[in-house]
Scaffold this motif. Structure first.
Motif, mmCIF file in Angstrom:
data_model
loop_
_atom_site.group_PDB
_atom_site.id
_atom_site.type_symbol
_atom_site.label_atom_id
_atom_site.label_comp_id
_atom_site.label_asym_id
_atom_site.label_seq_id
_atom_site.Cartn_x
_atom_site.Cartn_y
_atom_site.Cartn_z
ATOM 1 N N TRP A 113 45.990 33.785 36.536
ATOM 2 C CA TRP A 113 46.108 34.070 35.107
ATOM 3 C C TRP A 113 47.561 34.377 34.742
ATOM 4 C CZ3 TRP A 113 44.192 33.519 30.506
ATOM 5 C CH2 TRP A 113 44.626 34.341 29.470
ATOM 6 N N ARG A 114 48.205 35.174 35.593
ATOM 7 C CA ARG A 114 49.613 35.515 35.319
ATOM 8 C C ARG A 114 50.487 34.270 35.362
ATOM 9 N NH1 ARG A 114 49.478 41.046 38.688
ATOM 10 N NH2 ARG A 114 48.613 42.345 37.048
ATOM 11 N N LYS A 115 50.184 33.386 36.323
ATOM 12 C CA LYS A 115 50.961 32.147 36.463
ATOM 13 C C LYS A 115 50.792 31.297 35.190
ATOM 14 C CE LYS A 115 50.301 28.939 39.713
ATOM 15 N NZ LYS A 115 49.670 28.627 40.990
ATOM 16 N N ILE A 138 43.063 40.173 33.476
ATOM 17 C CA ILE A 138 42.222 40.799 34.506
ATOM 18 C C ILE A 138 42.844 42.141 34.881
ATOM 19 C CG2 ILE A 138 41.259 40.523 36.849
ATOM 20 C CD1 ILE A 138 40.469 38.166 35.099
ATOM 21 N N ALA A 139 42.025 43.181 34.927
ATOM 22 C CA ALA A 139 42.519 44.483 35.386
ATOM 23 C C ALA A 139 41.628 44.949 36.528
ATOM 24 C CB ALA A 139 42.472 45.494 34.259
ATOM 25 N N ILE A 140 42.267 45.487 37.556
ATOM 26 C CA ILE A 140 41.506 46.059 38.678
ATOM 27 C C ILE A 140 42.056 47.471 38.858
ATOM 28 C CG2 ILE A 140 40.900 45.838 41.128
ATOM 29 C CD1 ILE A 140 41.738 42.842 40.907
ATOM 30 N N GLY A 141 41.209 48.482 38.777
ATOM 31 C CA GLY A 141 41.765 49.832 38.900
ATOM 32 C C GLY A 141 40.700 50.903 38.976
ATOM 33 N N LYS A 142 41.171 52.138 38.870
ATOM 34 C CA LYS A 142 40.287 53.303 38.967
ATOM 35 C C LYS A 142 39.836 53.727 37.573
ATOM 36 C CE LYS A 142 40.596 54.048 43.421
ATOM 37 N NZ LYS A 142 39.483 53.461 44.165
ATOM 38 N N VAL A 143 38.594 54.135 37.491
ATOM 39 C CA VAL A 143 38.005 54.514 36.209
ATOM 40 C C VAL A 143 38.538 55.858 35.711
ATOM 41 C CG1 VAL A 143 35.835 55.333 35.179
ATOM 42 C CG2 VAL A 143 35.857 53.266 36.590
ATOM 43 N N PHE A 144 38.834 55.918 34.420
ATOM 44 C CA PHE A 144 39.034 57.202 33.742
ATOM 45 C C PHE A 144 38.060 57.200 32.567
ATOM 46 C CE2 PHE A 144 40.754 59.632 30.211
ATOM 47 C CZ PHE A 144 40.991 60.858 30.821
ATOM 48 N N VAL A 145 37.147 58.172 32.546
ATOM 49 C CA VAL A 145 36.168 58.188 31.461
ATOM 50 C C VAL A 145 36.697 59.087 30.337
ATOM 51 C CG1 VAL A 145 33.775 58.629 30.809
ATOM 52 C CG2 VAL A 145 34.302 57.892 33.130
ATOM 53 N N ASP A 193 37.252 41.857 33.458
ATOM 54 C CA ASP A 193 37.595 40.446 33.300
ATOM 55 C C ASP A 193 37.553 40.136 31.803
ATOM 56 O OD1 ASP A 193 37.676 37.735 33.056
ATOM 57 O OD2 ASP A 193 36.205 37.285 34.608
ATOM 58 N N GLY A 194 38.702 40.283 31.156
ATOM 59 C CA GLY A 194 38.798 40.090 29.711
ATOM 60 C C GLY A 194 38.641 38.628 29.312
ATOM 61 N N ASN A 195 38.778 37.709 30.257
ATOM 62 C CA ASN A 195 38.634 36.290 29.923
ATOM 63 C C ASN A 195 37.173 35.905 29.752
ATOM 64 O OD1 ASN A 195 41.362 36.236 30.265
ATOM 65 N ND2 ASN A 195 41.312 35.313 32.291
ATOM 66 N N ARG A 196 36.336 36.409 30.661
ATOM 67 C CA ARG A 196 34.914 36.052 30.601
ATOM 68 C C ARG A 196 34.078 37.112 29.903
ATOM 69 N NH1 ARG A 196 31.527 35.045 34.980
ATOM 70 N NH2 ARG A 196 32.507 36.779 36.074
ATOM 71 N N GLY A 197 34.667 38.277 29.643
ATOM 72 C CA GLY A 197 33.913 39.364 29.020
ATOM 73 C C GLY A 197 32.980 40.048 29.998
ATOM 74 N N HIS A 198 33.396 40.133 31.268
ATOM 75 C CA HIS A 198 32.568 40.790 32.282
ATOM 76 C C HIS A 198 33.287 41.998 32.876
ATOM 77 C CE1 HIS A 198 29.333 37.641 33.392
ATOM 78 N NE2 HIS A 198 29.673 37.547 32.116
ATOM 79 N N VAL A 199 32.477 42.948 33.381
ATOM 80 C CA VAL A 199 33.029 44.101 34.071
ATOM 81 C C VAL A 199 32.290 44.222 35.396
ATOM 82 C CG1 VAL A 199 32.812 46.608 34.053
ATOM 83 C CG2 VAL A 199 33.916 45.461 32.145
ATOM 84 N N LYS A 234 38.547 40.316 46.307
ATOM 85 C CA LYS A 234 39.449 39.258 46.775
ATOM 86 C C LYS A 234 39.505 38.126 45.739
ATOM 87 C CE LYS A 234 40.183 36.539 50.878
ATOM 88 N NZ LYS A 234 39.395 35.880 51.879
ATOM 89 N N ARG A 235 38.326 37.780 45.234
ATOM 90 C CA ARG A 235 38.262 36.687 44.260
ATOM 91 C C ARG A 235 39.075 37.053 43.012
ATOM 92 N NH1 ARG A 235 33.108 36.510 43.697
ATOM 93 N NH2 ARG A 235 32.834 37.216 41.546
ATOM 94 N N TYR A 236 38.894 38.293 42.552
ATOM 95 C CA TYR A 236 39.577 38.684 41.318
ATOM 96 C C TYR A 236 41.084 38.875 41.490
ATOM 97 C CZ TYR A 236 35.864 38.620 38.005
ATOM 98 O OH TYR A 236 34.913 38.174 37.134
ATOM 99 N N VAL A 237 41.499 39.259 42.690
ATOM 100 C CA VAL A 237 42.947 39.355 42.918
ATOM 101 C C VAL A 237 43.548 37.955 42.746
ATOM 102 C CG1 VAL A 237 44.710 39.791 44.682
ATOM 103 C CG2 VAL A 237 42.834 41.422 44.354
ATOM 104 N N ARG A 238 42.806 36.944 43.220
ATOM 105 C CA ARG A 238 43.285 35.559 43.098
ATOM 106 C C ARG A 238 43.288 35.119 41.619
ATOM 107 N NH1 ARG A 238 39.460 32.652 45.568
ATOM 108 N NH2 ARG A 238 38.850 31.719 43.582
ATOM 109 N N VAL A 239 42.190 35.426 40.910
ATOM 110 C CA VAL A 239 42.099 35.032 39.493
ATOM 111 C C VAL A 239 43.234 35.702 38.701
ATOM 112 C CG1 VAL A 239 40.678 35.126 37.403
ATOM 113 C CG2 VAL A 239 39.603 34.736 39.606
#
Ligand code: PEP
Ligand code: MG
Length: 582
Positions: free
Chosen positions: A248-250, A13-20, A223-229, A239-244
């Motif tokens: 995932w890291r664990k 899972i990655a959460i961040g700022k877009v670079f195009v 979300d590389g696990n589910r194939g969603h962005v 909040k949900r994704y910070v938890r996921v």
């Protein structure tokens, strides 16, 4: 907030700022310059050269790879070219002659230089053309205020959004800064996806319209696990994704606990789990993910970096580095598999109508014997540093294999005559990735020391489905009965003459099909290092006979839909809802 569904290409899972990343060729403006303004125009040129020089110096600081010293030398040669007084004089003279803006003068001067060098019968000078293109592109970008063009220049953490990304772009990107990748194009086994997995960067490809939506600086979740962005997520989604992400890291850390344990089934069948690598630096991931060796080193990535083709010496150093840093574990180095989606501006293979069926891999090497021999010399010389295995890609029939052996033999004799040492007992194997090779694997098995099934291409060529095309990705099905039958045939034919069979296509790292591959009798699985712990966990929890039973049922089924549904339901029942790395 908008959620897009694509193809899961690399987990996490990655959460961040877009670079195009936009890499279209800039449109060069052309306008007249008054004679009195010519000195100002020349000053613009000098300022752009200064910025380009500073940019290269920054890049040099980031050159930390194994080939860092060569990269630094290569970049230094560009600094020299940029600051060559004769170059500035040429531009100044032309500026006064043409009295147009300096961008236009620069591209004309570049064109002239390239034509002159092309006309000379001097290989060395012809090789410098790529440097001239590169240096002038850098100046142009500064003149046109397009500063961040190379992904190597990234200095902030970002999520990379692109329409498409060539493997040659991905290989040079500053990997520490790219936290996630979201792309309109691409499939799971495209080489950009393979690199994302190798670098352990979460990635979703085949999104079709992510570049229409995302703008520089927007927030995005990959979300590389589910194939969603998720573009511009709301507070609840974040909040949900910070938890996921934390979970995932664990999960990954827990799996690392298996690193020192063998991949042995409950009934005692020992399986070899190897890693695939693309760059020498990845050799570190062998120990961190508990791999038994390297089942595939894609040597072509050495050839995809901008600049000249790697020399024998550079290749020798890269191969030796890998062999020396892996102890006595086996290292399978595949000879150059250029072509298809892996194109290099420095190799003569561009502009084919149908590159996937074209001048690729062993076909390219057998018609560029000098390039092939240089690589084989480097490989043989490096063989004294460890347990090398050589592997030929894209073999389609026995003639090609015999021709490859002939060249190898010539290189061996040459080295012997020169008194250069090399290992005498290097196993030489082939990739089985073309249906004709699979169908004649009984013949090929008698001429090879081992097989490695390249399912990425075998699926592509068997089902006639471009592995990188998101529009037909639904057809790209590893569990297609035709694919499973070919794999079964290859394994049987190899075992009949007592040679081992590995698989280095992405299928080998998909935990959903581990039971099937086990049951089919595969000896070695080779995959992105990060996938090893999950596959090992499955192998250690089942028995070989259980795998054989699964295969018995699957092989009776008529369609991939049926097989896929059966295997997913089976794995779900057997392993619960735990996260899989695929
Ligand atoms: C394959 O085709 O499965 C393979 C491993 O080779 P590549 O992905 O580099 O084409
Ligand atoms: Mg292949």
């Amino acid at each position: 907030m908008k959620e897009l569904a694509g193809i899961s290409a690399s987990p996490g899972i990655a959460i961040g700022k877009v670079f195009v990343h936009v890499d279209e060729a800039p449109v060069i403006p052309r306008y007249p310059i008054d004679t009195r303004r010519l000195p100002d125009e020349m000053s613009r040129f000098r300022a752009a050269v200064e910025k380009a020089t500073a940019e290269i110096h920054r890049l040099k600081e980031h050159a930390t790879d194994i080939d860092g010293a060569e990269q630094a030398a290569f970049l230094e040669s560009h600094v020299l070219m940029l600051n060559d007084p004769e170059f500035a004089l040429t531009i100044e003279t032309k500026l006064h002659e043409q009295r147009t803006n300096v961008e236009w003068v620069l591209i004309n001067a570049r064109q002239e230089m390239v034509e002159k060098m092309n006309a000379l019968d001097d290989e060395y000078l012809r090789e410098r053309i790529a440097d001239i293109q590169d240096v002038s592109r850098r100046i142009l970008n500064h003149l046109l205020y397009r500063e961040k063009t190379s992904l190597a220049d990234l200095t902030e953490e970002i999520v990379l959004v692109a329409h498409d990304l060539l493997p040659s772009d991905a290989i040079v990107m500053n990997k520490r800064m790219v936290k996630g990748i979201a792309m309109d194009a691409g499939g799971r086994t495209s080489h950009t996806a393979i690199l994302a997995r190798a670098f352990e960067i979460p990635a979703v490809l085949g999104l079709s319209e992510v570049t229409r939506l995302a703008r520089v600086g927007d927030t995005i979740i990959v979300d590389g696990n589910r194939g969603h962005v998720i573009h511009e997520p709301d507070a609840a989604a974040t909040k949900r994704y910070v938890r996921v992400q934390r979970e995932w890291r664990k999960h990954e850390v827990q799996l690392m606990g298996l690193n020192d344990l063998p991949a042995e089934t409950r009934d005692g069948k020992l399986i070899t789990l190897n890693a695939n690598i693309e760059i020498p630096d990845e050799v570190e991931s062998i120990a961190t993910h508990g791999a038994d060796g390297i089942g595939l080193y894609r040597s072509e990535f050495l050839f995809l970096r901008p600049g000249n083709l790697p020399t024998e010496e550079e290749q020798y150093r890269a191969y030796s580095y890998v062999l020396e840093n892996i102890g006595d574990k086996p290292v399978t180095i595949r000879t150059l598999d250029i072509g298809g989606d892996k194109v290099s501006p420095d190799l003569e293979a561009l502009g084919e109508k149908n590159p996937i069926l074209g001048w690729r891999a062993i076909r390219y090497c057998l018609s560029h014997v000098d390039i092939f021999k240089t690589q084989l010399r480097a490989l043989l010389r490096a063989s004294v540093h460890g347990a090398l295995r050589i592997m030929f890609p894209m073999i389609s029939g026995v003639e090609e294999l015999e021709r490859a052996y002939e060249v190898l033999e010539q290189v061996r004799s040459q080295l012997s005559a020169e008194g250069v040492p090399y290992a005498r007992d290097i196993p030489v194997g082939i990739m089985i990735e073309v249906p004709s090779a699979a169908m004649t694997s009984d013949i090929l098995a008698k001429r090879a020391d081992f097989f490695s099934i390249g399912t990425n291409d075998l699926i592509q060529y068997t089902i006639a489905v471009d592995r990188g095309n998101e529009n037909i990705a639904y057809l790209y099905e590893p569990c297609h009965p035709a694919v499973l039958r070919l794999i079964q045939l290859v394994i049987r034919n190899a075992h009949d003459v007592g040679i081992p069979v590995g698989m280095c296509g992405e299928m080998a790292g998909d935990p959903n099909v581990t039971m099937i591959l086990l049951g089919l009798g595969l000896d070695e699985f080779s995959m992105s290092a990060a996938s090893i712990p999950e596959v090992k966990r499955i192998i250690r929890s089942v028995s070989l006979s259980e795998g054989e039973d699964v295969v018995g049922i699957a092989m009776e089924m008529k369609s991939y839909t049926e097989i896929d549904a059966y295997i997913r339901e089976y794995m779900q029942r057997r392993f619960g809802t735990e996260v899989f790395a695929s």
